[in-house]
Design an enzyme around this catalytic site. Structure first.
Site, PDB file in Angstrom:
ATOM      1  N   SER A   1       0.939  -1.104  -0.106  1.00 48.47           N
ATOM      2  CA  SER A   1      -0.084   0.025   0.034  1.00 48.47           C
ATOM      3  C   SER A   1       0.803   1.280  -0.075  1.00 48.47           C
ATOM      4  CB  SER A   1      -0.855  -0.048   1.418  1.00 48.47           C
ATOM      5  OG  SER A   1      -1.704   1.072   1.492  1.00 48.47           O
TER       6      SER A   1
ATOM      7  N   LYS B   1      -1.511  -0.918  -4.309  1.00 53.59           N
ATOM      8  CA  LYS B   1      -2.597  -0.165  -4.096  1.00 53.59           C
ATOM      9  C   LYS B   1      -2.143   1.224  -3.733  1.00 53.59           C
ATOM     10  CE  LYS B   1      -4.788   0.376   0.377  1.00 53.59           C
ATOM     11  NZ  LYS B   1      -5.706  -0.488   1.357  1.00 53.59           N
TER      12      LYS B   1
ATOM     13  N   GLU C   1     -11.391   1.058  -3.476  1.00 50.42           N
ATOM     14  CA  GLU C   1     -11.629   0.788  -1.797  1.00 50.42           C
ATOM     15  C   GLU C   1     -12.144   2.224  -1.289  1.00 50.42           C
ATOM     16  OE1 GLU C   1      -7.906  -0.635   0.028  1.00 50.42           O
ATOM     17  OE2 GLU C   1      -9.021  -0.584   2.084  1.00 50.42           O
TER      18      GLU C   1
ATOM     19  N   ASP D   1     -13.693  -0.872   3.190  1.00 52.64           N
ATOM     20  CA  ASP D   1     -12.805  -1.193   4.380  1.00 52.64           C
ATOM     21  C   ASP D   1     -13.638  -0.464   5.461  1.00 52.64           C
ATOM     22  OD1 ASP D   1     -11.078  -0.953   6.268  1.00 52.64           O
ATOM     23  OD2 ASP D   1      -9.607   0.102   5.034  1.00 52.64           O
TER      24      ASP D   1
ATOM     25  N   LYS E   1     -10.290  -6.605   8.045  1.00 55.81           N
ATOM     26  CA  LYS E   1      -9.316  -6.155   9.300  1.00 55.81           C
ATOM     27  C   LYS E   1      -9.868  -6.403  10.540  1.00 55.81           C
ATOM     28  CE  LYS E   1      -7.496  -2.067   6.978  1.00 55.81           C
ATOM     29  NZ  LYS E   1      -7.628  -0.578   6.798  1.00 55.81           N
TER      30      LYS E   1
ATOM     31  N   GLY F   1      -4.520  -4.021   6.164  1.00 59.20           N
ATOM     32  CA  GLY F   1      -3.207  -3.754   7.130  1.00 59.20           C
ATOM     33  C   GLY F   1      -3.506  -2.418   7.657  1.00 59.20           C
TER      34      GLY F   1
HETATM   35  O1  OSB Z   1      -7.068   2.098   4.555  1.00 62.83           O
HETATM   36  O2  OSB Z   1      -6.133   0.224   4.217  1.00 62.83           O
HETATM   37  C1  OSB Z   1      -6.253   1.380   4.859  1.00 62.83           C
HETATM   38  C2  OSB Z   1      -3.072   2.035   6.957  1.00 62.83           C
HETATM   39  C3  OSB Z   1      -3.670   2.369   8.086  1.00 62.83           C
HETATM   40  C4  OSB Z   1      -4.780   2.921   8.145  1.00 62.83           C
HETATM   41  C5  OSB Z   1      -5.672   2.442   7.178  1.00 62.83           C
HETATM   42  C6  OSB Z   1      -5.110   1.683   5.908  1.00 62.83           C
HETATM   43  C7  OSB Z   1      -3.946   1.656   5.891  1.00 62.83           C
HETATM   44  C8  OSB Z   1      -3.232   1.197   4.866  1.00 62.83           C
HETATM   45  C9  OSB Z   1      -1.801   0.431   4.755  1.00 62.83           C
HETATM   46  O3  OSB Z   1      -3.436   0.966   3.567  1.00 62.83           O
HETATM   47  C10 OSB Z   1      -1.664  -1.261   4.914  1.00 62.83           C
HETATM   48  C11 OSB Z   1      -0.817  -1.735   5.292  1.00 62.83           C
HETATM   49  O4  OSB Z   1       0.449  -2.000   4.731  1.00 62.83           O
HETATM   50  O5  OSB Z   1      -0.505  -2.113   6.594  1.00 62.83           O
HETATM   51 MG    MG Z   2      -8.308   0.880   3.468  1.00 65.03          MG
END
Ligand code: OSB
Ligand code: MG
Length: 368
Positions: free
Chosen positions: A135, A161, A213, A238, A262, A290
Site C-alpha cells: 500500500s 495499492k 476501496e 473497508d 481487518k 493492514g
Molecule cells: O485504509 O487500508 C487502509 C493503513 C492505516 C490505516 C488504514 C489503511 C492503511 C493502509 C496500509 O492502507 C496497509 C498496510 O500496509 O498495513
Molecule cells: Mg483502506
C-alpha cells in the site's frame, strides 16, 4: 484459560518513510501492545488504534481507557474457554472494536500456545504462504509516485495499492497505469468522496483496476450501492464493514463486490473469520487489510489471510517496508513470488525483541 494479569504498552514506531492518506500524513505509528498472562504462558495482542482518530474514532487513549476500565476487568480471573466466550463478556461495551480485537488476539495466542497449535491451524487456514501487495501513500507528484511504485516492483511486489483523494486521483492513477500497463493495481480513497463529488471515480473506471476501496463515507452503505451501479470496477469496502452483519447487508444491497477484512476494525479475529465464511459461501472475494502493524499484528494478519477465501493479495508487506526497527525477533520477508510465509509456531508464532520494545515504549500499565 484463566488470565491473571494484563500488561499494556503504548508504543510509537518510527516509519521508514512517512505515510500519507486522504485523512493525513504520519511519520510514526502508535499502537498498544498487550501481554496477557495465564500461568506460565504469555499471549500477545496488538490494538491497532492509532494516535489520532483519522481512520476510525478510536485512538490509543480511548482504547487504553476502555481496556483499563471495562474490558480487562471483564477478561481477568475467570475461565475463558474460547474467543466467542470472551466476546460475550465484552458485549456490554458498545463499539470500540480495536480495543476488543487487541485483547482477543492475545487470547488466541494463549490458546494456541497452550495447545501447541499455530493460529493458522486453529483457523483451518489452507495456505502456507499468502499472496501480498504493498500500500503506497500519497506522494509529492505523480512522477514521484511512479518512482516509488517502481521501487516496490523491483523488490518483488506484484500488486500495488495507491492512496487517492480529490484532486489526487485520475492524474496519479493514470501515471502509474501508463508506466506499468500490466500491474495489478487498486486504489484506496479512505472515505474522501461523496456521491456528488465522485465524478473522478468514473474516469478511474477505464484504468483496469482490481478494485476501488472505500470511496464514500464509512456510514454510507446506500450511496455506495448507488455508485457501484454506475461503475464496472468492483467497489471494495473497508471502513464501512464493522461486523458480519454489515458485510451481509452491504452484499445484499450491492454496495460492494469485494470486502477488505481487518480484525481490528471488526472487533476481533473471530468476527473476521465470520466475514470470511459469509463471503466464501456467497462467492465474494476477500483480502486482508493492514494497519501498519508491528510484527505481532503482521503474524495475526498472515494467519487470517491463510484461509481459502482470501483470494486477492493482502496489504501485508515485508517488515522492512514499515519500520527501521520492529519489536519481534521474527522478520517477515517477501518471497520472489510476492508471497509471505505464514508463521508456523504455536499461537501467533512470534517472540519479542526486548530492547526494541523498550525503545518504542511511551507508557506502561499492568492490570491489576
Ligand atoms: O485504509 O487500508 C487502509 C493503513 C492505516 C490505516 C488504514 C489503511 C492503511 C493502509 C496500509 O492502507 C496497509 C498496510 O500496509 O498495513
Ligand atoms: Mg483502506
Amino acid at each position: 484459560m484463566k488470565i491473571t494479569q494484563i500488561n499494556l504498552r503504548h508504543l510509537r514506531m518510527t516509519l521508514r518513510t512517512p505515510f500519507e492518506t486522504s485523512f493525513g500524513r504520519s511519520e510514526s505509528r502508535d499502537c498498544i501492545l498487550i501481554k496477557a498472562h495465564a500461568g506460565d504462558l504469555v499471549g500477545y495482542g496488538e490494538c491497532v488504534a492509532d494516535a489520532e482518530p483519522g481512520y476510525s474514532y478510536e485512538t490509543v487513549q480511548t482504547a487504553w481507557h476502555i481496556i483499563q476500565d471495562y474490558l480487562a476487568p471483564a477478561m481477568l480471573s475467570q475461565d475463558i474457554r474460547a474467543p466467542q466466550e470472551l466476546q460475550e463478556r465484552f458485549g456490554f461495551v458498545r463499539g470500540h472494536p480495536m480495543a476488543k480485537a487487541g485483547l482477543e488476539m492475545a487470547l488466541w495466542d494463549l490458546l494456541g500456545k497452550r495447545e501447541g497449535r499455530s493460529l493458522r491451524e486453529m483457523f483451518g487456514g489452507t495456505q502456507e504462504r499468502v499472496s501480498v501487495g504493498v500500500s503506497v501513500g500519497l506522494q509529492a507528484s505523480p512522477g514521484a509516485l511512479v518512482e516509488v511504485v517502481g521501487g516496490y516492483l523491483a523488490q518483488g511486489y506484484r500488486r500495488v495499492k495507491i492512496k487517492i483523494k480529490p484532486g489526487r486521483d485520475t492524474g496519479d492513477t493514470l501515471a502509474v497505469r501508463q508506466a506499468y500497463p500490466e500491474l495489478r493495481l487498486q486504489v484506496d480513497a479512505n472515505s474522501a468522496y461523496r456521491l456528488e463529488t465522485a465524478q473522478a471515480l468514473h474516469q478511474l473506471d477505464d484504468l483496469n483496476l482490481l478494485l476501488i476501496e472505500q470511496p464514500l463515507a464509512e456510514d454510507d452503505l446506500w450511496d455506495h450501492s448507488q455508485l457501484q451501479k454506475r461503475l464496472r470496477t468492483p467497489i471494495c469496502l473497508d471502513e464501512s464493514i464493522l461486523s458480519a452483519r454489515h458485510a451481509r447487508q452491504a452484499l445484499e444491497m450491492n454496495a460492494c463486490r469485494v470486502i477488505n477484512i481487518k480484525a481490528g476494525r471488526v472487533g476481533g479475529l473471530s468476527e473476521g473469520l465470520a466475514i470470511h465464511n459469509l463471503c466464501r459461501e456467497r462467492g465474494v472475494p476477500v483480502w486482508c487489510g493492514g494497519m501498519l502493524e508491528t510484527g505481532v499484528g503482521r503474524a495475526s494478519n498472515l494467519a487470517l489471510a491463510s484461509l481459502p477465501g482470501f483470494t486477492l493479495p493482502g496489504d501485508i508487506s515485508a517488515s522492512e517496508r514499515y519500520y527501521l526497527e520492529d519489536i519481534t525477533q521474527e522478520r517477515f520477508t517477501l518471497n520472489p513470488d510476492s508471497t509471505i510465509d505464514v508463521p508456523g509456531g504455536p499461537g501467533l508464532g512470534v517472540s519479542l525483541e526486548p530492547a526494541a520494545l523498550e525503545r518504542a515504549t511511551l507508557a506502561e500499565l499492568s492490570i491489576p
